[in-house]
Design an enzyme around this catalytic site. Structure first.
Site, short mmCIF file in Angstrom:
data_model
loop_
_atom_site.label_atom_id
_atom_site.label_comp_id
_atom_site.label_asym_id
_atom_site.label_seq_id
_atom_site.Cartn_x
_atom_site.Cartn_y
_atom_site.Cartn_z
N LYS A 13 50.96 37.59 41.62
CA LYS A 13 52.20 37.66 40.85
C LYS A 13 52.16 36.82 39.58
O LYS A 13 53.15 36.20 39.17
CB LYS A 13 53.40 37.25 41.71
CG LYS A 13 53.52 38.00 43.03
CD LYS A 13 53.46 39.51 42.85
CE LYS A 13 54.61 40.07 42.06
NZ LYS A 13 54.51 41.55 41.86
N THR A 21 46.84 42.01 37.73
CA THR A 21 46.58 43.46 37.64
C THR A 21 46.52 43.91 36.19
O THR A 21 45.68 44.74 35.81
CB THR A 21 47.64 44.25 38.41
OG1 THR A 21 47.66 43.83 39.78
CG2 THR A 21 47.35 45.74 38.36
#
Length: 904
Positions: free
Chosen positions: A636, A640
């Site tokens: 988080k 990505t």
């Protein structure tokens, strides 16, 4: 070709002969002379030529024959002590004491490189004792923690350093020893020759710089436990730097005795004559002395020399055990297994004959009197059965006739190295041939054990070998000398792979080519030194479980295998209280992993970093398939997005996606790690010839894992690491919302504040969600763990807020960090997408391809109570992060500066 001749003078020839023409040349020469000489002279000439021919033929035959060797005599070592007259073994465990101590040793060394200091550490490491090294003469490290002593024994490399401590540190150490009942070991190493010199502050006197002989352990001393008293090490001791102790107080008790060695002069010259006229060298002196603590309340064991005398290594173990009241104590049980590899394998002239087999049986019976249930464990390759000389073939028959006297295990049929067989079917067929041979000759192979020829395929793992073993032989146990590396031997460990238990294997100095005593490296003296207190003795002393590798040829020829093990077992019986036993391999493996359960999971290492590993690794595999850098997280923080940007670069290639974990491999943590190196490498493309692309993987949960840094460094020691840091408060809240979006029942049932403020009494699932929300944000703690293995130059810390707002600048910095060959302009690859609110990949004119709906979610604003709680929770970790980044010379992110400036 016929012989050639050169005329040097009439009637005399120098002849160059080939072996084929040798006899013909002699006949021609003899006939020529006979015709020209009288019968009498001819007779003597013929006699001379006959003798010369015999000498020549003898030389010719012997030069092509195996030289004869005299086998060493059977071990003549006999214990002089009576077994029934020995005192009971000292236990050292005092159940009445409530010890508040860790089982660790504090070593106060002169420097980090002195030989004695290193020898002390070797003993500690070999026996798996925890320790801390500090330099003598400096301030003492912290000795206690939470009213518990950190160290069970303190070891000084030099007694003189202990005596010369400044008063503050000396008082502090002695008080610690008295308060926690901790003992001191010290080695006397004075710089000058002293006679009857008093040790400062103690009623103890020393004579120094002596040469000693005839060493024996005092049977009345409570210190020896592993050491068996009653024997005398006859002859001079190594070194002429010995110190002996003379006590003048009841606190002092000798642990060992020795006499002066006056051969060659020296030691006795400074000693007077006693009243009765006997020379002082006839008296016994104490080279090891126990201080009972009656004088100042501190117990000590003082050594008058270092560890170059083998018995001092044993007595050091006893001193550690005694002074720690058994907390630093080794077991007296020793399990030994002697494997005889390469049965039926070997070139003619080196194999066993019937008499050798008979001697092997006799040696086994003699060893059984010392080692409970001892049996030789024979590993065979049936393809080579009866492939020797006639006598050696008879030896093969003798092994089969006596098959039930031994344990047996299968090698491969053709003694082929496993890593050279890439096809599982071929490997199974090879093993089935050996299995058929065993069935044909009724060889009892039932120990679920095997050893791969040359240890090939065991480590580095060749998956086909493990599969074939389980399929054909139902193998449960194997052994290797290669894990994690061959040297140093004291670091060899075990592991479990595919439910096969791999045990550490030891060498004993005998290899396929060491078959004659006069050709043993260093000669018989070297072999006996290894047996009598040297390397082989120490392997068994330090390891509760020892599996030894020997070979068929070691039990033929000079029979060095039988000689070596019978000798070392007898020596152990004479000098130690160790209890020797042989058990079947499956039981042995269960004992091992019962002792060392933490070793069950292997540590995968790069085969290309060890030339031995590389040699027994399949040539169809390549280290270039391993990643050159890792994106380690945490979760988080934008990992990505970074993964997507990196994959756009033409000189960078990512791992293949996983059906279960998508773009993440998640190898170094969790269940995937035990699947092995081949499984990991299969997630990366095979490098194309002529290309130089950087391979990477991203697994965001690597960052805060306790085991991943060690595992990653073991396999990828030169890899670069990238981590992304955002405000830990925002990261924690994002993780909670992520779990709610994925319908996690705990997140759905509890508010964010309820989760992060939960106490220890809540159910496990709530504590787990709290941990996953808060723990990754302890950034400094986790980065420090990575820095315990990787150099700071290998780690790049990215400001996650900057990655979100200006990824082009960040990607330029990353390209510099990775040193890519082709530096590209990311403004041509990504642009800001107003609808999504972040940067996305450009796929056409004014078109972008963004991450899925799950990325970049907008969450409800965090409540003020949670904000305040987390601000307080992360303040100290954020201060630690700021200091860490400053120490590494890295910029402090804006969000961190704001957090610290807002703190009240």
């Amino acid at each position: 070709m016929p012989p050639t001749a050169s005329a040097l003078s009439p009637g005399v020839f120098v002849v160059s002969l080939s072996p084929v023409w040798t006899m013909a040349a002699f006949l021609q020469t003899r006939w020529y002379l006979v015709r020209r000489l009288t019968i009498t002279k001819g007779f003597f000439v013929l006699l001379f030529l006959c003798v010369a021919s015999l000498v020549f033929l003898s030389y010719y035959v012997m030069s092509f024959s195996t030289p004869l060797h005299t086998a060493p005599p059977p071990p003549a070592l006999q214990c002089s002590n009576r077994q029934d007259a020995l005192p009971a073994v000292n236990s050292h465990v005092n159940n009445a004491k409530q010890l508040r101590l860790d089982s660790r040793v504090l070593v106060l060394a002169e420097t980090l490189y002195t030989s004695l200091g290193q020898e002390i550490l070797v003993v500690l490491e070999a026996n798996r004792f925890g320790y801390k090294v500090a330099l003598a003469g400096k301030s003492l490290p912290s000795l206690t923690h939470a009213d518990k002593g950190k160290f069970g024994v303190v070891v000084f490399e030099r007694l003189e350093s202990y005596l010369n401590m400044d008063s503050w540190n000396r008082q502090l150490l002695d008080k610690y020893c008295r308060d926690y009942d901790v003992g001191i070991v010290a080695f006397a190493r004075p710089d000058e020759a002293l006679y009857d010199a008093q040790v400062r502050d103690f009623p103890l006197f020393v004579h120094t710089k002596l040469s000693l002989r005839h060493y024996e352990v005092d049977a009345a001393s409570p210190v020896p436990r592993v050491t068996r008293a009653g024997e005398v090490a006859l002859g001079p001791l190594p070194s002429d730097e010995w110190t002996v102790f003379v006590g003048n107080h009841s606190t002092y008790e000798p642990v060992a005795w020795a006499r002066l060695n006056v051969i060659g002069g020296g030691s006795s010259a400074v000693f007077p004559v006693t009243e009765d006229g006997a020379l002082v060298e006839q008296r016994r002196y104490a080279p090891v002395m126990r201080d009972c603590g009656l004088f100042d309340g501190v117990q000590r064991v003082l050594f008058g020399n270092g560890l170059n005398f083998w018995l001092h290594k044993v007595l050091l173990l006893d001193a550690l055990s005694f002074l720690s009241h058994g907390k630093l104590s080794i077991s007296l049980d020793r399990f030994v297994l002697v494997d005889v590899d390469d049965i039926f394998v070997g070139r003619p002239g080196t194999r066993m004959k019937r008499k050798d087999v008979e001697e092997l049986l006799s040696a086994q019976q003699r060893i059984q009197r010392i080692v409970k249930n001892f049996r030789f464990n024979l590993g065979f390759s049936g393809k080579f059965f009866r492939h020797g000389t006639e006598e050696e073939n008879d030896g093969d028959d003798a092994l089969i006739e006596n098959r039930n006297a031994f344990w047996w295990f299968g090698h491969s049929w053709g003694h082929t190295q496993a890593h050279t067989i890439a096809n599982l079917t071929s490997m199974i067929e090879d093993m089935q041939l050996n299995q058929g041979f065993a069935q044909l000759y009724e060889i009892p192979v039932n120990n679920s054990y095997s050893v791969a020829p040359h240890h090939s395929g065991v480590y580095p793992v060749h998956e086909e070998l493990y599969e074939a073993w389980k399929s054909v032989w139902h193998i449960k146990v194997t052994s290797t000398e290669e894990y994690p590396h061959l040297r140093p031997a004291r670091h060899r460990r075990g592991f479990i792979h595919r439910d096969i238990m791999v045990l550490p294997r030891q060498t004993c100095g005998l290899f396929t080519h060491t078959i004659f005593i006069n050709k043993f490296p260093g000669g018989r003296e070297k072999l006996d030194a290894s047996i009598q207190g040297g390397d082989l003795f120490q392997i068994i002393l330090y390891n509760q479980i020892s599996i030894f590798m020997t070979h068929l040829s070691n039990y033929g020829n000079d029979r060095l295998g039988s000689y070596t093990f019978e000798s070392v077992f007898k020596f152990l019986q004479c000098w130690t209280n160790l209890r020797l036993e042989t058990v079947p391999p499956p039981k042995l493996a269960n004992i091992y992993f019962g002792l060392y359960p933490d070793e069950k999971t292997p540590i995968w290492r790069n085969p290309c970093d060890d030339h031995r590993h590389f040699e027994i690794w399949s040539n169809q595999k390549s280290c270039e398939r391993l990643p050159q850098f890792l994106v380690i997280g945490p979760q988080k923080t934008g990992t990505t997005a970074l993964y997507t940007f990196l994959a756009m670069h033409p000189s960078i290639v990512s791992n293949f996606e996983s059906p279960s974990t998508f773009e993440e491999v998640q190898f170094f943590n969790g269940r995937n790690y035990v699947r092995g190196l081949d499984w990991y490498m299969d997630h990366f493309p095979v490098p194309a010839n002529g290309t130089k692309r950087l391979v990477f993987e991203k697994s965001a949960n690597y960052f805060d894992s306790e085991e991943v840094p060690e595992r990653a460094f073991a396999l990828l020691p030169r890899a670069k690491l990238i981590c992304i840091l955002i405000n830990p408060i925002r990261r924690a809240y994002s993780w909670y919302q992520h779990m709610r979006a994925h319908k996690d029942p705990v997140a759905l049932q509890h508010s964010f504040y309820e989760v992060i403020s939960a106490d220890e009494n809540v159910r496990h699932s709530v504590k787990e969600l709290k941990h996953r929300s808060l723990n990754p944000g302890l950034y400094a703690q986790h980065i420090d763990r990575w820095l315990g293995h990787f150099d700071p130059s290998q780690i790049m810390v990215i400001d996650g807020e900057l990655l979100r707002s200006d990824p082009i600048e960040v990607m330029n910095s990353i390209q510099d960090f990775l040193e890519v060959d082709q530096h590209i302009d990311y403004s041509r690859l990504i642009k800001f997408d107003k609808q999504k609110g972040f940067f996305c990949q450009i796929v056409g004119d004014d078109k972008t391809k963004c991450l899925g709906r799950g990325k970049g979610r907008l969450y409800p604003e965090m409540d003020s109570r949670s904000q305040a709680l987390l601000k307080s929770f992360y303040h100290k970790p954020n201060v630690a992060l700021s200091k860490l980044l400053g120490r590494l010379g890295l910029p402090v992110p804006d969000w961190l500066t704001e957090e610290l400036s807002d703190w009240r």
